[in-house]
Design a protein around this motif. Sequence first.
Motif, PDB file in Angstrom:
ATOM      1  N   ASP A  38       9.606 -12.527 -13.417  1.00 61.32           N
ATOM      2  CA  ASP A  38       9.296 -13.455 -14.457  1.00 61.32           C
ATOM      3  C   ASP A  38       8.870 -14.766 -14.347  1.00 61.32           C
ATOM      4  O   ASP A  38       7.840 -14.985 -15.073  1.00 61.32           O
ATOM      5  N   ASP A  39       9.262 -15.413 -13.261  1.00 60.00           N
ATOM      6  CA  ASP A  39       8.382 -16.583 -13.099  1.00 60.00           C
ATOM      7  C   ASP A  39       7.623 -16.855 -11.960  1.00 60.00           C
ATOM      8  O   ASP A  39       7.017 -17.747 -11.449  1.00 60.00           O
ATOM      9  N   LYS A  40       6.906 -15.398 -11.640  1.00 60.12           N
ATOM     10  CA  LYS A  40       5.903 -15.275 -10.776  1.00 60.12           C
ATOM     11  C   LYS A  40       6.346 -16.025  -9.157  1.00 60.12           C
ATOM     12  O   LYS A  40       5.305 -16.413  -8.440  1.00 60.12           O
ATOM     13  N   SER A  41       7.574 -15.839  -8.921  1.00 54.97           N
ATOM     14  CA  SER A  41       8.009 -16.203  -7.853  1.00 54.97           C
ATOM     15  C   SER A  41       7.955 -15.256  -6.734  1.00 54.97           C
ATOM     16  O   SER A  41       8.741 -15.645  -5.389  1.00 54.97           O
ATOM     17  N   GLN A  42       7.886 -14.166  -6.924  1.00 57.39           N
ATOM     18  CA  GLN A  42       8.032 -12.943  -5.947  1.00 57.39           C
ATOM     19  C   GLN A  42       6.433 -12.513  -5.563  1.00 57.39           C
ATOM     20  O   GLN A  42       5.811 -12.194  -6.372  1.00 57.39           O
ATOM     21  N   ILE A  43       6.145 -12.199  -4.239  1.00 51.50           N
ATOM     22  CA  ILE A  43       4.983 -11.715  -3.734  1.00 51.50           C
ATOM     23  C   ILE A  43       5.431 -10.199  -3.532  1.00 51.50           C
ATOM     24  O   ILE A  43       6.042 -10.023  -2.368  1.00 51.50           O
ATOM     25  N   GLU A  44       4.678  -9.199  -3.816  1.00 50.02           N
ATOM     26  CA  GLU A  44       4.779  -7.741  -3.317  1.00 50.02           C
ATOM     27  C   GLU A  44       3.498  -7.397  -2.543  1.00 50.02           C
ATOM     28  O   GLU A  44       2.336  -7.842  -2.963  1.00 50.02           O
ATOM     29  N   VAL A  45       3.943  -7.047  -1.340  1.00 57.29           N
ATOM     30  CA  VAL A  45       2.644  -7.116  -0.548  1.00 57.29           C
ATOM     31  C   VAL A  45       2.880  -5.602   0.144  1.00 57.29           C
ATOM     32  O   VAL A  45       3.976  -5.086   0.402  1.00 57.29           O
ATOM     33  N   THR A  46       1.672  -4.965   0.143  1.00 55.05           N
ATOM     34  CA  THR A  46       1.108  -3.484   0.510  1.00 55.05           C
ATOM     35  C   THR A  46       0.366  -3.346   1.786  1.00 55.05           C
ATOM     36  O   THR A  46      -0.597  -4.110   1.664  1.00 55.05           O
ATOM     37  N   GLY A  47       0.707  -2.672   2.629  1.00 58.13           N
ATOM     38  CA  GLY A  47      -0.021  -2.586   4.044  1.00 58.13           C
ATOM     39  C   GLY A  47       0.383  -1.834   4.970  1.00 58.13           C
ATOM     40  O   GLY A  47       1.664  -1.067   4.796  1.00 58.13           O
ATOM     41  N   ASP A  48      -0.263  -1.929   6.095  1.00 56.34           N
ATOM     42  CA  ASP A  48       0.084  -1.033   7.420  1.00 56.34           C
ATOM     43  C   ASP A  48      -0.126  -1.952   8.443  1.00 56.34           C
ATOM     44  O   ASP A  48      -1.348  -2.554   8.886  1.00 56.34           O
ATOM     45  N   GLY A  49       0.729  -1.853   9.300  1.00 59.17           N
ATOM     46  CA  GLY A  49       0.628  -2.386  10.687  1.00 59.17           C
ATOM     47  C   GLY A  49       0.968  -4.155  10.505  1.00 59.17           C
ATOM     48  O   GLY A  49       0.470  -4.864  11.331  1.00 59.17           O
ATOM     49  N   PHE A  50       1.713  -4.778   9.695  1.00 61.06           N
ATOM     50  CA  PHE A  50       1.868  -6.115   9.654  1.00 61.06           C
ATOM     51  C   PHE A  50       3.527  -6.400   9.913  1.00 61.06           C
ATOM     52  O   PHE A  50       4.117  -5.462   9.474  1.00 61.06           O
TER      53      PHE A  50
END
Length: 124
Positions: A38-50
């Motif tokens: 709601d307050d844009k305080s979460q970051i969703e990260v998608t990737g491979d090998g990090f």
Amino acid sequence: MTQKIVVKVTMNGEKSRSKALQIVVGLSGVESASLKGDDKSQIEVTGDGFDPVKLTSKLRKSVGHTELVSVSAVGGEKKDEKKVENKDEVKPAAYVWPYNQPLYVYQELPSYGYAQHHDPCAIM
């Protein structure tokens, strides 16, 4: 294996949001990053090998308080089928050097023709 993580970051404004997204996208292996919540305080990260722990520590150092909310694997059934097929193959075991053995090999030096009881004194 593609993974999806959600990180909660304490961000004060647009400047800290863009800084956090720059850090996330700068890591190798990250495919996409988006703001969530709601307050844009979460970051969703998608990737491979990090590494998620490395990501959170970098965000803590440069942006502020960071909390790892969730880590999950993202993948289709095709990848699982390939893994099942490869399980039948026998992989050679890696040789691990035992800890109680020395890393050197003892080798006796040649005697070059001298007798064992060679006495340099000719008088006695």
